[in-house]
Write a protein that holds these residues in place. Structure first.
Motif, PDB file in Angstrom:
ATOM      1  N   MET A 134       0.829  -1.178   0.000  1.00 49.60           N
ATOM      2  CA  MET A 134       0.000   0.000   0.000  1.00 49.60           C
ATOM      3  C   MET A 134       0.877   1.247   0.000  1.00 49.60           C
ATOM      4  O   MET A 134       1.969   1.253   0.534  1.00 49.60           O
ATOM      5  N   SER A 135       0.330   2.322  -0.575  1.00 50.87           N
ATOM      6  CA  SER A 135       1.049   3.580  -0.683  1.00 50.87           C
ATOM      7  C   SER A 135       0.077   4.729  -0.476  1.00 50.87           C
ATOM      8  O   SER A 135      -1.133   4.528  -0.394  1.00 50.87           O
ATOM      9  N   ASP A 136       0.613   5.946  -0.406  1.00 47.33           N
ATOM     10  CA  ASP A 136      -0.198   7.127  -0.108  1.00 47.33           C
ATOM     11  C   ASP A 136      -0.035   8.189  -1.188  1.00 47.33           C
ATOM     12  O   ASP A 136       0.992   8.256  -1.860  1.00 47.33           O
ATOM     13  N   ILE A 137      -1.059   9.040  -1.288  1.00 41.42           N
ATOM     14  CA  ILE A 137      -0.987  10.244  -2.110  1.00 41.42           C
ATOM     15  C   ILE A 137      -1.289  11.425  -1.188  1.00 41.42           C
ATOM     16  O   ILE A 137      -2.267  11.406  -0.432  1.00 41.42           O
ATOM     17  N   LEU A 138      -0.441  12.437  -1.240  1.00 42.27           N
ATOM     18  CA  LEU A 138      -0.630  13.671  -0.479  1.00 42.27           C
ATOM     19  C   LEU A 138      -0.803  14.805  -1.487  1.00 42.27           C
ATOM     20  O   LEU A 138       0.085  15.058  -2.300  1.00 42.27           O
ATOM     21  N   ILE A 139      -1.961  15.456  -1.456  1.00 40.45           N
ATOM     22  CA  ILE A 139      -2.231  16.584  -2.343  1.00 40.45           C
ATOM     23  C   ILE A 139      -2.089  17.863  -1.528  1.00 40.45           C
ATOM     24  O   ILE A 139      -2.690  17.993  -0.458  1.00 40.45           O
ATOM     25  N   MET A 140      -1.274  18.799  -2.040  1.00 42.21           N
ATOM     26  CA  MET A 140      -1.020  20.067  -1.355  1.00 42.21           C
ATOM     27  C   MET A 140      -1.399  21.223  -2.281  1.00 42.21           C
ATOM     28  O   MET A 140      -1.138  21.160  -3.481  1.00 42.21           O
ATOM     29  N   ILE A 141      -1.963  22.274  -1.702  1.00 42.25           N
ATOM     30  CA  ILE A 141      -2.332  23.467  -2.459  1.00 42.25           C
ATOM     31  C   ILE A 141      -1.500  24.630  -1.920  1.00 42.25           C
ATOM     32  O   ILE A 141      -1.521  24.920  -0.726  1.00 42.25           O
ATOM     33  N   ARG A 142      -0.774  25.301  -2.816  1.00 41.14           N
ATOM     34  CA  ARG A 142       0.090  26.406  -2.424  1.00 41.14           C
ATOM     35  C   ARG A 142      -0.115  27.591  -3.359  1.00 41.14           C
ATOM     36  O   ARG A 142      -0.498  27.415  -4.518  1.00 41.14           O
ATOM     37  N   ASN A 143       0.193  28.795  -2.859  1.00 40.68           N
ATOM     38  CA  ASN A 143       0.194  29.959  -3.738  1.00 40.68           C
ATOM     39  C   ASN A 143       1.594  30.151  -4.305  1.00 40.68           C
ATOM     40  O   ASN A 143       2.500  29.355  -4.024  1.00 40.68           O
ATOM     41  N   GLU A 144       1.783  31.200  -5.075  1.00 37.29           N
ATOM     42  CA  GLU A 144       3.059  31.432  -5.762  1.00 37.29           C
ATOM     43  C   GLU A 144       4.224  31.648  -4.799  1.00 37.29           C
ATOM     44  O   GLU A 144       5.378  31.441  -5.160  1.00 37.29           O
ATOM     45  N   ALA A 145       3.946  32.010  -3.548  1.00 38.41           N
ATOM     46  CA  ALA A 145       4.993  32.214  -2.542  1.00 38.41           C
ATOM     47  C   ALA A 145       5.235  30.958  -1.704  1.00 38.41           C
ATOM     48  O   ALA A 145       6.037  30.984  -0.775  1.00 38.41           O
ATOM     49  N   GLY A 146       4.517  29.866  -2.012  1.00 38.36           N
ATOM     50  CA  GLY A 146       4.686  28.626  -1.269  1.00 38.36           C
ATOM     51  C   GLY A 146       3.853  28.543  -0.003  1.00 38.36           C
ATOM     52  O   GLY A 146       3.996  27.616   0.785  1.00 38.36           O
ATOM     53  N   VAL A 147       2.955  29.508   0.197  1.00 38.76           N
ATOM     54  CA  VAL A 147       2.112  29.553   1.389  1.00 38.76           C
ATOM     55  C   VAL A 147       0.856  28.705   1.160  1.00 38.76           C
ATOM     56  O   VAL A 147       0.269  28.722   0.073  1.00 38.76           O
ATOM     57  N   ALA A 148       0.433  27.984   2.195  1.00 38.24           N
ATOM     58  CA  ALA A 148      -0.766  27.151   2.110  1.00 38.24           C
ATOM     59  C   ALA A 148      -1.970  27.982   1.680  1.00 38.24           C
ATOM     60  O   ALA A 148      -2.201  29.075   2.180  1.00 38.24           O
ATOM     61  N   ASN A 168      -7.045  20.294   4.361  1.00 36.12           N
ATOM     62  CA  ASN A 168      -6.901  20.630   5.771  1.00 36.12           C
ATOM     63  C   ASN A 168      -6.822  22.148   5.920  1.00 36.12           C
ATOM     64  O   ASN A 168      -6.087  22.806   5.184  1.00 36.12           O
ATOM     65  N   LEU A 169      -7.566  22.707   6.854  1.00 34.06           N
ATOM     66  CA  LEU A 169      -7.633  24.164   7.000  1.00 34.06           C
ATOM     67  C   LEU A 169      -6.372  24.786   7.588  1.00 34.06           C
ATOM     68  O   LEU A 169      -6.229  25.999   7.586  1.00 34.06           O
ATOM     69  N   ARG A 170      -5.451  23.995   8.067  1.00 30.59           N
ATOM     70  CA  ARG A 170      -4.202  24.550   8.591  1.00 30.59           C
ATOM     71  C   ARG A 170      -3.069  24.451   7.577  1.00 30.59           C
ATOM     72  O   ARG A 170      -2.289  25.382   7.414  1.00 30.59           O
ATOM     73  N   PHE A 171      -2.963  23.304   6.915  1.00 26.06           N
ATOM     74  CA  PHE A 171      -1.822  23.062   6.032  1.00 26.06           C
ATOM     75  C   PHE A 171      -2.188  23.002   4.549  1.00 26.06           C
ATOM     76  O   PHE A 171      -1.313  22.831   3.703  1.00 26.06           O
ATOM     77  N   ALA A 172      -3.460  23.106   4.207  1.00 27.28           N
ATOM     78  CA  ALA A 172      -3.939  23.037   2.824  1.00 27.28           C
ATOM     79  C   ALA A 172      -3.470  21.771   2.132  1.00 27.28           C
ATOM     80  O   ALA A 172      -2.979  21.792   1.014  1.00 27.28           O
ATOM     81  N   ASP A 173      -3.628  20.645   2.833  1.00 27.20           N
ATOM     82  CA  ASP A 173      -3.284  19.375   2.221  1.00 27.20           C
ATOM     83  C   ASP A 173      -4.374  18.344   2.507  1.00 27.20           C
ATOM     84  O   ASP A 173      -5.226  18.546   3.370  1.00 27.20           O
ATOM     85  N   ALA A 174      -4.353  17.290   1.744  1.00 31.19           N
ATOM     86  CA  ALA A 174      -5.264  16.165   1.926  1.00 31.19           C
ATOM     87  C   ALA A 174      -4.447  14.897   1.734  1.00 31.19           C
ATOM     88  O   ALA A 174      -3.748  14.751   0.729  1.00 31.19           O
ATOM     89  N   HIS A 175      -4.514  13.996   2.708  1.00 33.17           N
ATOM     90  CA  HIS A 175      -3.707  12.778   2.691  1.00 33.17           C
ATOM     91  C   HIS A 175      -4.626  11.595   2.436  1.00 33.17           C
ATOM     92  O   HIS A 175      -5.595  11.384   3.157  1.00 33.17           O
ATOM     93  N   PHE A 176      -4.301  10.843   1.409  1.00 31.88           N
ATOM     94  CA  PHE A 176      -5.063   9.648   1.045  1.00 31.88           C
ATOM     95  C   PHE A 176      -4.186   8.446   1.366  1.00 31.88           C
ATOM     96  O   PHE A 176      -3.183   8.204   0.702  1.00 31.88           O
ATOM     97  N   TYR A 177      -4.557   7.713   2.415  1.00 34.06           N
ATOM     98  CA  TYR A 177      -3.731   6.651   2.983  1.00 34.06           C
ATOM     99  C   TYR A 177      -4.032   5.279   2.384  1.00 34.06           C
ATOM    100  O   TYR A 177      -5.176   4.986   2.024  1.00 34.06           O
ATOM    101  N   ASN A 178      -2.997   4.436   2.365  1.00 35.59           N
ATOM    102  CA  ASN A 178      -3.119   3.008   2.064  1.00 35.59           C
ATOM    103  C   ASN A 178      -3.896   2.713   0.787  1.00 35.59           C
ATOM    104  O   ASN A 178      -4.813   1.896   0.782  1.00 35.59           O
ATOM    105  N   LEU A 179      -3.512   3.371  -0.282  1.00 36.82           N
ATOM    106  CA  LEU A 179      -4.163   3.144  -1.571  1.00 36.82           C
ATOM    107  C   LEU A 179      -3.551   1.921  -2.255  1.00 36.82           C
ATOM    108  O   LEU A 179      -2.340   1.698  -2.169  1.00 36.82           O
ATOM    109  N   PRO A 180      -4.357   1.142  -2.945  1.00 38.13           N
ATOM    110  CA  PRO A 180      -3.793   0.045  -3.737  1.00 38.13           C
ATOM    111  C   PRO A 180      -2.878   0.606  -4.828  1.00 38.13           C
ATOM    112  O   PRO A 180      -3.072   1.723  -5.305  1.00 38.13           O
TER     113      PRO A 180
END
Length: 107
Positions: free
Chosen positions: A1-15, A41-53
């Motif tokens: 199993m593996s994970d996908i982490l999706i992150m959203i950032r602006n041009e300055a690298g800020v969440a 996530n409202l703090r880090f602007a990411d979403a973690h998808f765990y244990n994907l086939p």
């Protein structure tokens, strides 16, 4: 199993968690079907998808006020890795600048 982490950032690298008070949605699709979906996530602007086939997925960031409203990146998960998919937007114009994909071992 593996994970996908999706992150959203602006041009300055800020969440970048939301636009106009509405959360950005992250999701993963497999074989044209939504496998999982969640607001970033409202703090880090990411979403973690765990244990994907293992296999090929579409990592998606979507919000009606962004251009494009739905941005997709095809990724292929291999054994014991985390794929980080970073969507970078020019925040004032709400325009997608680039998508970066990196892989890290879970060993």
């Amino acid at each position: 199993m593996s994970d996908i982490l999706i992150m959203i950032r602006n041009e300055a690298g800020v969440a970048m968690t939301s636009v106009e008070g509405e959360a950005i949605i992250a999701l993963v699709k497999k074989d044209e079907l939504i496998y999982d979906e969640q607001p970033v996530n409202l703090r880090f602007a990411d979403a973690h998808f765990y244990n994907l086939p293992l296999g090929t997925y579409l990592a998606v960031a979507k919000h009606p006020a962004l251009n494009p409203p739905e941005a997709e990146q095809e990724v292929t998960l291999t054994v014991r890795e985390i794929l980080v998919v970073r969507y970078i937007y020019l925040e004032p114009e709400r325009q997608l600048l680039t998508i970066q994909v990196t892989s890290e071992s879970l060993d």
